[in-house]
Design a protein around this motif. Structure first.
Motif, mmCIF file in Angstrom:
data_model
loop_
_atom_site.group_PDB
_atom_site.id
_atom_site.type_symbol
_atom_site.label_atom_id
_atom_site.label_comp_id
_atom_site.label_asym_id
_atom_site.label_seq_id
_atom_site.Cartn_x
_atom_site.Cartn_y
_atom_site.Cartn_z
ATOM 1 N N LEU A 324 0.904 -1.290 -0.104
ATOM 2 C CA LEU A 324 -0.055 0.017 -0.031
ATOM 3 C C LEU A 324 0.897 1.294 -0.098
ATOM 4 C CD1 LEU A 324 -2.920 1.159 0.112
ATOM 5 C CD2 LEU A 324 -2.813 1.065 2.704
ATOM 6 N N LYS A 325 1.890 1.240 0.776
ATOM 7 C CA LYS A 325 2.727 2.456 0.808
ATOM 8 C C LYS A 325 3.487 2.747 -0.592
ATOM 9 C CE LYS A 325 7.362 3.815 2.938
ATOM 10 N NZ LYS A 325 8.197 3.532 1.737
ATOM 11 N N LYS A 326 3.849 1.647 -1.410
ATOM 12 C CA LYS A 326 4.139 1.657 -2.825
ATOM 13 C C LYS A 326 3.195 2.405 -3.560
ATOM 14 C CE LYS A 326 7.275 -2.295 -3.273
ATOM 15 N NZ LYS A 326 7.368 -3.502 -3.950
ATOM 16 N N LYS A 327 2.028 2.115 -3.555
ATOM 17 C CA LYS A 327 0.969 2.608 -4.342
ATOM 18 C C LYS A 327 0.585 4.296 -3.834
ATOM 19 C CE LYS A 327 -2.814 0.188 -5.043
ATOM 20 N NZ LYS A 327 -4.317 -0.251 -4.756
ATOM 21 N N VAL A 328 0.771 4.442 -2.685
ATOM 22 C CA VAL A 328 0.606 5.675 -2.212
ATOM 23 C C VAL A 328 1.972 6.534 -2.694
ATOM 24 C CG1 VAL A 328 0.946 7.402 -0.316
ATOM 25 C CG2 VAL A 328 -0.452 5.307 -0.212
ATOM 26 N N GLU A 329 2.952 6.087 -2.831
ATOM 27 C CA GLU A 329 4.259 6.810 -3.166
ATOM 28 C C GLU A 329 4.072 7.048 -4.712
ATOM 29 O OE1 GLU A 329 7.376 4.465 -1.812
ATOM 30 O OE2 GLU A 329 7.517 5.521 0.249
ATOM 31 N N ASN A 330 3.535 6.131 -5.406
ATOM 32 C CA ASN A 330 3.411 6.054 -7.097
ATOM 33 C C ASN A 330 2.361 7.274 -7.471
ATOM 34 O OD1 ASN A 330 5.481 4.343 -7.421
ATOM 35 N ND2 ASN A 330 4.192 2.650 -7.407
ATOM 36 N N ILE A 331 1.511 7.902 -6.394
ATOM 37 C CA ILE A 331 0.454 8.640 -6.706
ATOM 38 C C ILE A 331 1.300 10.105 -6.855
ATOM 39 C CG2 ILE A 331 -1.633 9.729 -6.117
ATOM 40 C CD1 ILE A 331 -2.033 7.207 -7.184
ATOM 41 N N ASN A 335 -0.198 12.061 -12.225
ATOM 42 C CA ASN A 335 -0.537 10.441 -12.251
ATOM 43 C C ASN A 335 -1.498 10.076 -11.176
ATOM 44 O OD1 ASN A 335 -0.987 7.753 -13.463
ATOM 45 N ND2 ASN A 335 0.968 7.338 -12.492
ATOM 46 N N ILE A 336 -2.688 10.481 -11.311
ATOM 47 C CA ILE A 336 -3.465 10.297 -10.027
ATOM 48 C C ILE A 336 -4.217 9.126 -10.141
ATOM 49 C CG2 ILE A 336 -5.797 11.431 -10.923
ATOM 50 C CD1 ILE A 336 -3.762 12.570 -7.464
ATOM 51 N N ASN A 337 -4.169 8.442 -11.196
ATOM 52 C CA ASN A 337 -4.979 7.119 -10.999
ATOM 53 C C ASN A 337 -4.123 5.862 -10.645
ATOM 54 O OD1 ASN A 337 -7.376 8.080 -12.672
ATOM 55 N ND2 ASN A 337 -5.988 8.199 -14.390
ATOM 56 N N PRO A 338 -4.610 5.579 -9.714
ATOM 57 C CA PRO A 338 -3.976 4.130 -8.822
ATOM 58 C C PRO A 338 -3.892 2.827 -9.556
ATOM 59 C CG PRO A 338 -6.225 4.576 -8.010
ATOM 60 C CD PRO A 338 -6.079 5.476 -8.697
ATOM 61 N N ASP A 339 -2.739 2.067 -9.533
ATOM 62 C CA ASP A 339 -2.978 0.809 -10.243
ATOM 63 C C ASP A 339 -3.529 0.056 -9.437
ATOM 64 O OD1 ASP A 339 -2.143 -1.398 -11.800
ATOM 65 O OD2 ASP A 339 0.143 -1.250 -11.576
ATOM 66 N N MET A 340 -4.837 -0.786 -9.749
ATOM 67 C CA MET A 340 -5.416 -1.541 -9.046
ATOM 68 C C MET A 340 -5.278 -2.736 -9.266
ATOM 69 S SD MET A 340 -9.183 0.382 -9.235
ATOM 70 C CE MET A 340 -9.354 2.234 -9.006
ATOM 71 N N SER A 341 -4.304 -3.091 -10.005
ATOM 72 C CA SER A 341 -3.804 -4.664 -10.141
ATOM 73 C C SER A 341 -2.392 -4.926 -9.908
ATOM 74 C CB SER A 341 -4.171 -4.967 -11.916
ATOM 75 O OG SER A 341 -3.076 -4.180 -12.494
ATOM 76 N N ALA A 342 -1.798 -3.949 -9.136
ATOM 77 C CA ALA A 342 -0.410 -4.137 -8.572
ATOM 78 C C ALA A 342 -0.405 -5.609 -7.392
ATOM 79 C CB ALA A 342 0.281 -2.693 -8.122
#
Length: 599
Positions: A324-331, A335-342
């Motif tokens: 979850l931290k990775k997902k937050v850092e990539n936002i 590029n505001i759309n989260p990668d929901m399949s990661a």
């Protein structure tokens, strides 16, 4: 058990380190805050006295006041010719009233002749024998001795001599009017004593005490209606400790009570007063004891729950949290759309999976909100621009109208229609906000009228010239761009100048664009004031969110800063702005606009 011991050890170690570091720094931080408070108070005192001195200098240089004092020299109320007295009375009171009007914090401006005939900008009880007795018994101009290096003296708080038994305290600044034959009068600018109390009553002061003393240790301000022996003993204990101290902050013990104090002081140079801030060390160190209590509570609580925390972390929290931290850092905002399949969160993850879904929804909402914010930001900037433009207020109007009044009354001069025409041009120009931007030709006409009015007022004491190349006449500028800079040259350059000041405005084409240069040959801008202006401009020029986070917007001195912001909104990166003093010959303001080359 291993994780429990490890967590307890880490909590204890971290809290101990934090306590040691904070204990060493917190008192220094508090002392720095105290220094900031004394610096702020001394600066405010300096500004007040400087303003009073500016008014007294304006009266001193007023031709009508000096001429009247020369007429009255050697006369008193019994020997003076009544016609001459009434003429002098009208000229003096009219002029000191006019000079004092732009300064609402000043209580009154007074002028005394060499025999203490008195004149004031404010009404008083002329029939009161007590008031008359008080005013006539004042020290005469020849009896006043000034400190070396000072052209004025600041009187500590005293009773208001212009009112009978008012009980109101005032403080004042006196300047002796000299002629070739010696002193011919006194100019006194006085303000209410509660101004000092308001300056000292600032929010950072809580349980401490603020004292203001003169060089003879007389109390100017003590925070109380009257000083007593305990205050004097406290000051004496401080001074005894100060002689042995090697630190900026003086730490001493009040002998009577045994209370330990920390004190910092600063000299307000204009009135030559000492600002002293004292606070008991028990209050100063209270945050340290609060931190100690907090550390003990954290240690006990952390040890009690460490086993449960360690077990949960070891089972299934660390991995999903890391993903979850990775997902937050990539936002980011691009590029505001989260990668929901990661990463696929399972039901075992429980609250983390819920948090992940909530984050995805929040990211999508944030994207929509960001789009709306971008659309509204332009409207905010436009509205802010109009707010800035509406703040422009030509402060010279009172003086100009007074010039018209005096000339109409005493001279009957044919120049009056021209003055009215110039004033009417300026009023129309400043009140018209139908267009955000105007041509350089319109700006030139406005400052030509403005400087023409100043020329009428100051006559041989100022000269000016305006030269704008023809190819620049249709260049666009925000309305009221040049006038604040011309006012700045006049305000700062003429102060203390014993000759005529010349103000120049040049507009010319350059290799990479065009520029406007406003300069004067006066005394230049005070270095402290110049630094403040440059700091404000730097802050705006380098802030990514200046519409919201800028503290300078609450300042009342918006002239130069206001104009810079409006130029920045119009020309953005094309603008190159510079303000500086010219060595030995006044100040210069340069507005350079780089033109974008086509092709």
């Amino acid at each position: 058990m291993f994780y429990t011991i490890l967590i307890a050890f880490l909590i204890t170690g971290i809290c101990t380190i934090v306590f040691i570091i904070l204990t060493q720094n917190i008192e220094n931080n508090e002392i720095r805050d105290m220094n900031n408070v004394t610096a702020l108070i001394s600066e405010q005192l300096n500004l007040r006295i400087k303003e009073m001195n500016q008014i007294s200098f304006g009266v001193l240089t007023n031709t009508y006041v000096r001429q009247s004092l020369l007429y009255l020299s050697g006369y008193n109320y019994e020997t003076v010719n009544m016609l001459m007295y009434l003429s002098s009375y009208n000229m003096i009171t009219d002029n000191i009233f006019t000079i004092s009007q732009p300064f609402p914090d000043i209580d009154r401006v007074n002028v005394f002749s060499d025999s203490n005939m008195y004149f004031s900008s404010k009404r008083f009880d002329t029939d009161s024998g007590e008031v008359r007795k008080q005013l006539l018994s004042r020290p005469k101009p020849g009896d006043i001795k000034l400190e070396a290096g000072y052209s004025y003296r600041v009187l500590p708080p005293h009773d208001n001599e212009w009112e009978e038994d008012s009980g109101e305290k005032i403080f004042s600044l006196q300047r002796v009017v000299q002629s070739s034959h010696g002193p011919i009068g006194i100019i006194e600018v006085q303000a209410k004593y509660n101004i000092i109390a308001e300056i000292c009553n600032i929010s950072p002061i809580n349980s401490g005490r603020i004292f203001i003393l003169d060089r003879s240790d007389n109390f100017i301000y003590s925070g109380q209606s009257s000083t007593d022996n305990s205050d004097e003993k406290l000051i004496n204990d401080y001074k005894n400790a100060e002689k042995m101290s090697e630190y900026t902050a003086v730490k001493f013990i009040e002998q009577k009570s045994g209370i330990r104090y920390v004190a910092v002081s600063r000299v307000a140079s204009y009135p030559d007063w000492i600002v002293l801030y004292m606070i008991p060390r028990t209050i100063l160190n209270e945050p340290i004891f609060n931190i100690l209590r907090l550390i003990i509570i954290i240690g006990i609580f952390g040890t009690a729950i460490s086993f449960v925390i360690a077990y949960i972390i070891a089972l299934h929290i660390y991995t999903p949290l890391r993903e979850l931290k990775k997902k937050v850092e990539n936002i980011d905002y691009q590029n505001i759309n989260p990668d929901m399949s990661a990463y696929a969160f399972s039901n075992v993850d429980g609250e983390i999976a819920i948090l992940n879904r909530s984050f995805d929804k929040m990211a999508l909402k944030l994207k929509n909100s960001l789009d709306e914010t971008i659309q509204t930001q332009q409207q905010i900037e436009k509205a802010y621009y109009k707010l800035l433009q509406s703040q422009m207020n030509p402060h010279f109007l009172h003086n100009t109208i007074s010039v018209i009044s005096i000339m109409a009354k005493n001279l009957g001069d044919g120049k009056i229609p021209d003055i009215c025409s110039k004033l009417n041009t300026i009023l129309k120009y400043t009140s018209d906000i139908s267009e955000n931007y105007v041509t350089l030709r319109a700006e030139k006409e406005n400052i030509d009228s403005f400087l023409g009015l100043l020329k009428y007022r100051y006559e041989h004491r100022m000269e000016y010239k305006i030269v704008i190349e023809d190819q620049l006449q249709n260049k666009l500028l925000p309305r009221m761009t040049l006038q604040p800079f011309v006012e700045n040259c006049f305000k700062h350059g003429m102060y203390g100048l014993d000759r005529a000041i010349e103000i120049s405005v040049f507009g010319r084409q350059t290799d990479d664009g065009w520029e406007i240069v406003i300069s004067d040959d006066g005394t230049g801008i005070d270095e402290g004031e110049l630094k403040r202006i440059k700091d404000e401009i730097y802050h705006f020029d380098n802030s990514s969110n200046w519409l919201n986070d800028n503290v300078y917007l609450k300042s009342s001195k918006l002239g130069i800063l206001n104009t810079f912001i409006r130029l920045k909104l119009l020309y953005d990166e094309q603008l190159v702005f510079d303000i500086h003093n010219i060595a030995g010959s006044g100040s210069e303001i340069k507005i350079h606009i780089k033109e974008i080359q086509e092709g």
